[in-house]
Design an enzyme around this catalytic site. Structure first.
Site, PDB file in Angstrom:
ATOM      1  N   GLY A  80      -0.696  -3.735  67.359  1.00 49.56           N
ATOM      2  CA  GLY A  80      -0.915  -2.378  67.856  1.00 49.56           C
ATOM      3  C   GLY A  80       0.343  -1.536  67.679  1.00 49.56           C
ATOM      4  N   SER A 107      -4.912  -3.216  62.993  1.00 51.20           N
ATOM      5  CA  SER A 107      -5.364  -3.269  64.384  1.00 51.20           C
ATOM      6  C   SER A 107      -6.227  -2.052  64.725  1.00 51.20           C
ATOM      7  CB  SER A 107      -4.127  -3.278  65.302  1.00 51.20           C
ATOM      8  OG  SER A 107      -4.477  -3.025  66.634  1.00 51.20           O
ATOM      9  N   GLN A 128      -9.140  -5.495  62.376  1.00 48.85           N
ATOM     10  CA  GLN A 128      -9.244  -6.186  63.663  1.00 48.85           C
ATOM     11  C   GLN A 128      -9.969  -5.290  64.654  1.00 48.85           C
ATOM     12  OE1 GLN A 128      -7.247  -4.960  66.416  1.00 48.85           O
ATOM     13  NE2 GLN A 128      -8.116  -6.420  67.869  1.00 48.85           N
ATOM     14  N   TYR A 130     -11.397  -4.454  68.519  1.00 52.62           N
ATOM     15  CA  TYR A 130     -11.513  -4.637  69.966  1.00 52.62           C
ATOM     16  C   TYR A 130     -12.853  -4.052  70.361  1.00 52.62           C
ATOM     17  CZ  TYR A 130      -6.592  -5.787  70.777  1.00 52.62           C
ATOM     18  OH  TYR A 130      -5.373  -6.403  70.801  1.00 52.62           O
ATOM     19  N   THR A 156     -11.235  -9.747  68.037  1.00 46.48           N
ATOM     20  CA  THR A 156     -10.324 -10.328  69.039  1.00 46.48           C
ATOM     21  C   THR A 156     -11.075 -10.577  70.326  1.00 46.48           C
ATOM     22  OG1 THR A 156      -8.402  -9.243  68.076  1.00 46.48           O
ATOM     23  CG2 THR A 156      -8.202  -9.934  70.354  1.00 46.48           C
ATOM     24  N   LYS A 252     -10.663 -14.257  66.698  1.00 48.49           N
ATOM     25  CA  LYS A 252      -9.241 -14.429  67.038  1.00 48.49           C
ATOM     26  C   LYS A 252      -9.062 -14.568  68.542  1.00 48.49           C
ATOM     27  CE  LYS A 252      -4.887 -11.844  66.589  1.00 48.49           C
ATOM     28  NZ  LYS A 252      -4.711 -11.293  67.935  1.00 48.49           N
ATOM     29  N   HIS A 276      -2.440 -14.591  71.528  1.00 49.76           N
ATOM     30  CA  HIS A 276      -2.055 -13.183  71.408  1.00 49.76           C
ATOM     31  C   HIS A 276      -0.525 -13.034  71.484  1.00 49.76           C
ATOM     32  CE1 HIS A 276      -4.445  -9.334  71.512  1.00 49.76           C
ATOM     33  NE2 HIS A 276      -3.232  -8.854  71.570  1.00 49.76           N
ATOM     34  N   ARG A 279       1.048 -12.648  74.919  1.00 52.21           N
ATOM     35  CA  ARG A 279       0.980 -11.324  75.545  1.00 52.21           C
ATOM     36  C   ARG A 279      -0.190 -11.194  76.515  1.00 52.21           C
ATOM     37  NH1 ARG A 279       3.744  -7.715  72.379  1.00 52.21           N
ATOM     38  NH2 ARG A 279       2.321  -5.958  72.583  1.00 52.21           N
ATOM     39  N   ASP A 307      -1.982 -18.192  64.800  1.00 51.77           N
ATOM     40  CA  ASP A 307      -0.868 -17.248  64.974  1.00 51.77           C
ATOM     41  C   ASP A 307      -0.176 -17.553  66.285  1.00 51.77           C
ATOM     42  OD1 ASP A 307      -1.967 -15.876  67.199  1.00 51.77           O
ATOM     43  OD2 ASP A 307      -2.711 -14.226  65.992  1.00 51.77           O
ATOM     44  N   SER A 308       0.879 -16.807  66.565  1.00 50.46           N
ATOM     45  CA  SER A 308       1.688 -16.896  67.793  1.00 50.46           C
ATOM     46  C   SER A 308       2.846 -17.871  67.625  1.00 50.46           C
ATOM     47  CB  SER A 308       0.851 -17.313  69.008  1.00 50.46           C
ATOM     48  OG  SER A 308      -0.240 -16.433  69.197  1.00 50.46           O
ATOM     49  N   GLY A 309       4.016 -17.317  67.440  1.00 49.87           N
ATOM     50  CA  GLY A 309       5.240 -18.120  67.433  1.00 49.87           C
ATOM     51  C   GLY A 309       5.850 -18.343  66.063  1.00 49.87           C
ATOM     52  N   GLY A 330       3.236 -11.709  63.001  1.00 47.30           N
ATOM     53  CA  GLY A 330       3.168 -10.380  63.625  1.00 47.30           C
ATOM     54  C   GLY A 330       4.577  -9.853  63.795  1.00 47.30           C
TER      55      GLY A 330
HETATM   56  C1  GLV Z   1      -2.470  -5.471  71.650  1.00 43.15           C
HETATM   57  O1  GLV Z   1      -2.765  -4.482  71.098  1.00 43.15           O
HETATM   58  C2  GLV Z   1      -1.267  -5.823  72.334  1.00 43.15           C
HETATM   59  O2  GLV Z   1      -0.522  -4.936  72.750  1.00 43.15           O
HETATM   60  O3  GLV Z   1      -1.030  -7.031  72.480  1.00 43.15           O
END
Ligand code: GLV
Length: 387
Positions: A80, A107, A128, A130, A156, A252, A276, A279, A307-309, A330
């Site tokens: 985002g 996003s 992606q 939402y 997501t 996701k 995420h 987050r 993903d993540s990390g 990301g």
């Molecule tokens: C999503 O958009 C975030 O801020 O994690």
């Protein structure tokens, strides 16, 4: 240009150049940030198995993600507000991804719109989604992604309400930023960012402003999520999206083997094992830690991404060797973008590719598709003994 040898170099420049509000937005996890930290530190617990005297010539990192040829199995994750990290950020990142030969994911909460990215690139990108309360708006958004030739929809599932990130509230995060004395003082040292931002007209959430109804503060991510995101999203809704979208569907935010099986039942093409980026649910396990149980549950029936990390090519290699068919970066590309625009994203991809390629060779492998558990030394208690 400064010499960039690792992602950390890009991060240092990024921190100097981008307003604190947006640096903090990217560099935060929710609440105590335990999951955010462990996403990275759990990669460090896995070690690599060195093999020697193996012919290393003619190596390949090429692979496929949901049927698409990729120069390496590393897509750019949806992030985002990317267009607040650098003017026209999503367009620049998409161009870098296209040049390198990996997918870019836009996003829903981007600054540049679907149409902005489509007009400025030629490779298809991924969108992606939402899910929001306004069904007409969502139908229209999906249609816009289809029209723009997006070849995958990344739905997501782990953000129907927002996990609290303390700094965003304290900083008054908004796009564009509100010019409080504190922000003005910060911008005084980030003049390059400001000048570039003044040269673009893309400074708000262009996928939604002018398209969605009933939002009081159009500049705030918090208002959007609180007022627009649909907390009723469930597996029946997901099934409907599967019916509506005739191209690849990627789900996701899967972090549990039971959910992975449900993703299989709705007919998704791939899942992304993800929390995420730490987050959302603080206290959840890291993505790499849950990957083995998800591979055991569905690994032979659906394409599994992670993903993540991921901050290095070594992390990519570990995820692939644990069974993932693809990975996403990301923050690692956002550092590059904030540091030096499109060139910085290209640098991030170059660094990760070179780390992946060399590390693969030192593990005695020539083809990224042959990586497996045999390349890793995983502590016996890695997955944890949870009751
Ligand atoms: C999503 O958009 C975030 O801020 O994690």
């Amino acid at each position: 240009m400064p010499v960039i040898t690792e992602i950390e170099d890009l991060k240092r420049i990024y921190k100097r150049r981008v307003p604190k509000m947006f640096y903090d937005y990217a560099e935060s996890g929710s609440w105590t940030e335990q999951t955010f930290r462990e996403n990275s530190s759990d990669f460090d617990r896995i070690r690599l198995r060195q093999r020697v005297a193996v012919d290393m010539e003619g190596r390949s990192t090429s692979s496929q993600m949901v049927g698409r040829d990729v120069k390496m199995p590393v897509a750019l994750a949806p992030v985002g507000l990317t267009g607040m990290q650098h003017a026209d950020g999503e367009i620049l990142a998409a161009k870098a991804a296209e040049k390198f030969g990996v997918p870019f994911t836009l996003s829903t909460m981007s600054i540049c719109s679907i149409e902005d990215v489509a007009e400025n690139t030629s490779a298809p990108f991924w969108f992606q989604l939402y899910v929001m309360r306004d069904e007409e708006f969502i139908a229209n958004l999906i249609n816009r992604a289809h029209q723009a030739n997006c070849d995958a929809l990344v739905l997501t599932l782990d953000l129907q309400i927002l996990g609290q990130r303390h700094k965003d509230i304290k900083n008054g995060l908004s796009a564009p930023p509100k010019l409080t004395p504190y922000v003005i003082a910060d911008l005084a040292t980030k003049w390059r960012w400001g000048i570039q931002m003044l040269q673009t007209h893309r400074r708000t959430f262009r996928n939604i402003v002018g398209h969605a109804k009933d939002v009081d503060d159009v500049s705030s991510l918090h208002s959007w999520t609180a007022q627009q995101f649909d907390p009723r999203l469930n597996w029946d809704t997901v099934k409907n999206y599967r019916k509506q979208w005739d191209r690849k569907l990627i789900l996701k935010g899967i972090l549990d083997a039971d959910d992975a099986k449900k993703a299989l039942d709705v007919g998704a093409d791939a899942i992304v094992v993800s929390n995420h980026g730490g987050r959302q649910l603080d206290g959840a396990l890291s993505s790499i830690q849950v990957l083995p149980q998800i591979m055991d549950a569905v690994g032979d029936k659906i394409e599994v991404h992670l993903d993540s990390g991921i901050r290095s090519g070594q992390d990519v290699l570990k995820a692939l060797a644990m069974g993932a068919a693809g990975t996403y970066i990301g923050r690692a590309f956002v550092y590059g973008l904030g540091a030096m625009g499109q060139k910085g994203v290209e640098e991030a991809l170059r660094v990760i590719h070179s780390e992946l390629d060399t590390t693969m060779a030192l593990c005695g492998e020539k083809d990224v598709k042959n990586l497996g558990r045999h390349n890793l030394l995983v502590p016996k208690d890695f997955e944890g003994d949870w009751a």
